[in-house]
Scaffold this motif. Sequence first.
Motif, PDB file in Angstrom:
ATOM      1  N   PHE A 154       0.847  -1.200   0.000  1.00  9.41           N
ATOM      2  CA  PHE A 154       0.000   0.000   0.000  1.00  9.41           C
ATOM      3  C   PHE A 154       0.877   1.243   0.000  1.00  9.41           C
ATOM      4  N   PHE A 155       0.645   2.114  -0.967  1.00 12.03           N
ATOM      5  CA  PHE A 155       1.318   3.406  -1.060  1.00 12.03           C
ATOM      6  C   PHE A 155       0.302   4.469  -0.655  1.00 12.03           C
ATOM      7  N   ALA A 156       0.473   5.026   0.534  1.00 16.63           N
ATOM      8  CA  ALA A 156      -0.491   5.987   1.060  1.00 16.63           C
ATOM      9  C   ALA A 156      -0.214   7.390   0.543  1.00 16.63           C
ATOM     10  N   ASN A 157      -1.285   8.161   0.368  1.00 16.04           N
ATOM     11  CA  ASN A 157      -1.107   9.583   0.103  1.00 16.04           C
ATOM     12  C   ASN A 157      -0.498  10.223   1.344  1.00 16.04           C
ATOM     13  N   GLY A 158       0.403  11.179   1.136  1.00 14.83           N
ATOM     14  CA  GLY A 158       1.035  11.844   2.265  1.00 14.83           C
ATOM     15  C   GLY A 158       0.108  12.827   2.954  1.00 14.83           C
ATOM     16  N   THR A 159       0.349  13.027   4.229  1.00 17.11           N
ATOM     17  CA  THR A 159      -0.447  13.993   4.999  1.00 17.11           C
ATOM     18  C   THR A 159       0.329  15.273   5.255  1.00 17.11           C
ATOM     19  N   ALA A 160       1.662  15.227   5.038  1.00 17.55           N
ATOM     20  CA  ALA A 160       2.492  16.420   5.254  1.00 17.55           C
ATOM     21  C   ALA A 160       2.494  17.272   3.997  1.00 17.55           C
ATOM     22  N   ALA A 161       2.324  18.553   4.156  1.00 18.10           N
ATOM     23  CA  ALA A 161       2.329  19.467   3.023  1.00 18.10           C
ATOM     24  C   ALA A 161       3.738  19.576   2.449  1.00 18.10           C
ATOM     25  N   LEU A 162       3.839  19.564   1.121  1.00 15.11           N
ATOM     26  CA  LEU A 162       5.143  19.726   0.485  1.00 15.11           C
ATOM     27  C   LEU A 162       5.522  21.201   0.439  1.00 15.11           C
ATOM     28  N   GLU A 163       6.782  21.494   0.774  1.00 16.65           N
ATOM     29  CA  GLU A 163       7.233  22.875   0.733  1.00 16.65           C
ATOM     30  C   GLU A 163       7.741  23.257  -0.652  1.00 16.65           C
ATOM     31  N   TRP A 164       7.991  22.255  -1.480  1.00 17.96           N
ATOM     32  CA  TRP A 164       8.466  22.505  -2.835  1.00 17.96           C
ATOM     33  C   TRP A 164       7.242  22.690  -3.720  1.00 17.96           C
ATOM     34  N   GLU A 165       6.880  23.928  -3.976  1.00 17.76           N
ATOM     35  CA  GLU A 165       5.594  24.268  -4.576  1.00 17.76           C
ATOM     36  C   GLU A 165       5.408  23.648  -5.958  1.00 17.76           C
ATOM     37  N   SER A 166       6.435  23.694  -6.821  1.00 20.91           N
ATOM     38  CA  SER A 166       6.268  23.192  -8.182  1.00 20.91           C
ATOM     39  C   SER A 166       6.062  21.684  -8.209  1.00 20.91           C
ATOM     40  N   VAL A 167       6.740  20.944  -7.321  1.00 20.50           N
ATOM     41  CA  VAL A 167       6.562  19.490  -7.245  1.00 20.50           C
ATOM     42  C   VAL A 167       5.176  19.161  -6.729  1.00 20.50           C
ATOM     43  N   SER A 168       4.725  19.872  -5.735  1.00 26.83           N
ATOM     44  CA  SER A 168       3.405  19.640  -5.169  1.00 26.83           C
ATOM     45  C   SER A 168       2.327  19.843  -6.217  1.00 26.83           C
ATOM     46  N   ALA A 169       2.465  20.882  -7.004  1.00 26.01           N
ATOM     47  CA  ALA A 169       1.463  21.158  -8.031  1.00 26.01           C
ATOM     48  C   ALA A 169       1.458  20.078  -9.100  1.00 26.01           C
ATOM     49  N   PHE A 170       2.637  19.546  -9.444  1.00 26.75           N
ATOM     50  CA  PHE A 170       2.733  18.523 -10.482  1.00 26.75           C
ATOM     51  C   PHE A 170       2.134  17.198 -10.023  1.00 26.75           C
ATOM     52  N   ARG A 171       2.415  16.804  -8.792  1.00 21.18           N
ATOM     53  CA  ARG A 171       2.006  15.480  -8.316  1.00 21.18           C
ATOM     54  C   ARG A 171       0.522  15.397  -7.982  1.00 21.18           C
ATOM     55  N   GLY A 172      -0.060  16.441  -7.535  1.00 21.84           N
ATOM     56  CA  GLY A 172      -1.464  16.382  -7.152  1.00 21.84           C
ATOM     57  C   GLY A 172      -1.639  15.869  -5.743  1.00 21.84           C
ATOM     58  N   VAL A 173      -0.933  14.793  -5.388  1.00 23.32           N
ATOM     59  CA  VAL A 173      -0.909  14.303  -4.009  1.00 23.32           C
ATOM     60  C   VAL A 173       0.550  14.134  -3.614  1.00 23.32           C
ATOM     61  N   VAL A 181       4.755   3.720   2.906  1.00 23.22           N
ATOM     62  CA  VAL A 181       4.613   2.518   2.085  1.00 23.22           C
ATOM     63  C   VAL A 181       4.593   1.318   3.017  1.00 23.22           C
ATOM     64  N   THR A 182       3.556   0.486   2.885  1.00 19.29           N
ATOM     65  CA  THR A 182       3.394  -0.677   3.762  1.00 19.29           C
ATOM     66  C   THR A 182       3.287  -1.955   2.937  1.00 19.29           C
ATOM     67  N   ARG A 183       4.121  -2.932   3.238  1.00 19.10           N
ATOM     68  CA  ARG A 183       4.014  -4.255   2.620  1.00 19.10           C
ATOM     69  C   ARG A 183       3.450  -5.199   3.676  1.00 19.10           C
ATOM     70  N   PHE A 184       2.301  -5.782   3.369  1.00 25.35           N
ATOM     71  CA  PHE A 184       1.573  -6.564   4.355  1.00 25.35           C
ATOM     72  C   PHE A 184       2.078  -8.006   4.426  1.00 25.35           C
ATOM     73  N   ALA A 185       1.987  -8.580   5.619  1.00 25.46           N
ATOM     74  CA  ALA A 185       2.321  -9.987   5.832  1.00 25.46           C
ATOM     75  C   ALA A 185       1.030 -10.743   6.147  1.00 25.46           C
ATOM     76  N   PHE A 186       0.832 -11.892   5.493  1.00 31.45           N
ATOM     77  CA  PHE A 186      -0.371 -12.689   5.730  1.00 31.45           C
ATOM     78  C   PHE A 186      -0.115 -14.111   5.236  1.00 31.45           C
ATOM     79  N   ALA A 187      -0.960 -15.022   5.670  1.00 33.46           N
ATOM     80  CA  ALA A 187      -0.823 -16.424   5.266  1.00 33.46           C
ATOM     81  C   ALA A 187      -1.091 -16.560   3.769  1.00 33.46           C
ATOM     82  N   LYS A 188      -0.360 -17.462   3.118  1.00 32.80           N
ATOM     83  CA  LYS A 188      -0.490 -17.635   1.672  1.00 32.80           C
ATOM     84  C   LYS A 188      -0.725 -19.100   1.329  1.00 32.80           C
ATOM     85  N   LYS A 189      -1.983 -19.424   1.021  1.00 36.59           N
ATOM     86  CA  LYS A 189      -2.334 -20.775   0.578  1.00 36.59           C
ATOM     87  C   LYS A 189      -2.218 -20.834  -0.938  1.00 36.59           C
TER      88      LYS A 189
END
Length: 335
Positions: A247-266, A271-279
């Motif tokens: 899972f790639f989460a949207n960030g909650t911290a505001a970006l200070e680099w204005e041009s990058v923030s405007a380009f990315r939208g979010v 980033v979370t990689r989940f662990a679970f049983a695999k049959k």
Amino acid sequence: MTSLRAGLVGVGMMGRHHGRLLRDVEGVELVAVADPGGDPHRVATGLPVYSHVSELIDAGIDMAVVAIPTRFHADAAFELAEAGVHTLVEKPIADDSTVGRRIAETFAARGLVGAVGHVERFNPALQQLRTRLEAGDLGDLYQIATRRQSTFPGRIGDVGVAKDLGTHDVDLTAWVARSTYESVSAQTAFKSGRSHEDMIAITGRLGNGMVVNHLINWLSPMKERVTVVTGERGTFIADTATGDLTFFANGTAALEWESVSAFRGVSEGDVTRFAFAKKEPLKAELEAFRDAIKGEDTELSTMAEAVHTLEVVEAALESADRSGAVVSLGEAARS
């Protein structure tokens, strides 16, 4: 409790895996196999090997798995339905959706469990993904994109990549999103000298409004099986080749680099990689087939759902023949 007596039709590439796993499913006894080519891979090992489905039926079976080339699915399915045998047919359900619909209607009319082997529904990564989506982890869903590419499989000779591999992506997308397809547009390519396509790119829209995209080919030296779901809160990536979910989460911290923030939208978040049983997915599917025969609710692809999947792929191929024109599923059914 008396075990369900199972028969296996076809002991090729897929059949040998079914034969191995049917022996391990509790409450199921594999009693015989049928294949006109015999049993060169020794799948039966001590069990009768018949040449015809009728001989398998005469052995007294309750359930059957059909794992033979697509062009033979219909004949085997109709014969098993007539004998009152619950049946799981490997995907796609048939050569075309018209025949597939007749198969589905025949099993329904006889009150039999009719299922189709869209095994990705039992991939642990996709099962985890759907559970988390239903829990609202992603918020509103925007898009599902899949990539499924690999080298050409010599065992496939009667269908192209769309019906062989594309049916997996169409089914898993509809299953994950809990929605049917509304329309599709597609382009195909023929690069390996065969009469069937070996590459297809599909764009579509589901009935719930989601945009979907599928890139599928037999022309890649590496194997890729990826499903990407983007929504309000970020993106899930399910790798069904390894059974991993990230899972790639949207960030909650505001970006200070204005041009990058405007380009990315979010902004980029955790980033979370989940662990679970695999049959093993195929074993889970066979266990679900057993449970469906016992009257339990399962995640098996019904034959009716498999017909819709085939209709979507046929609509995509029609679109490609029409230079990528958008084809609605209603329009495809009428044609």
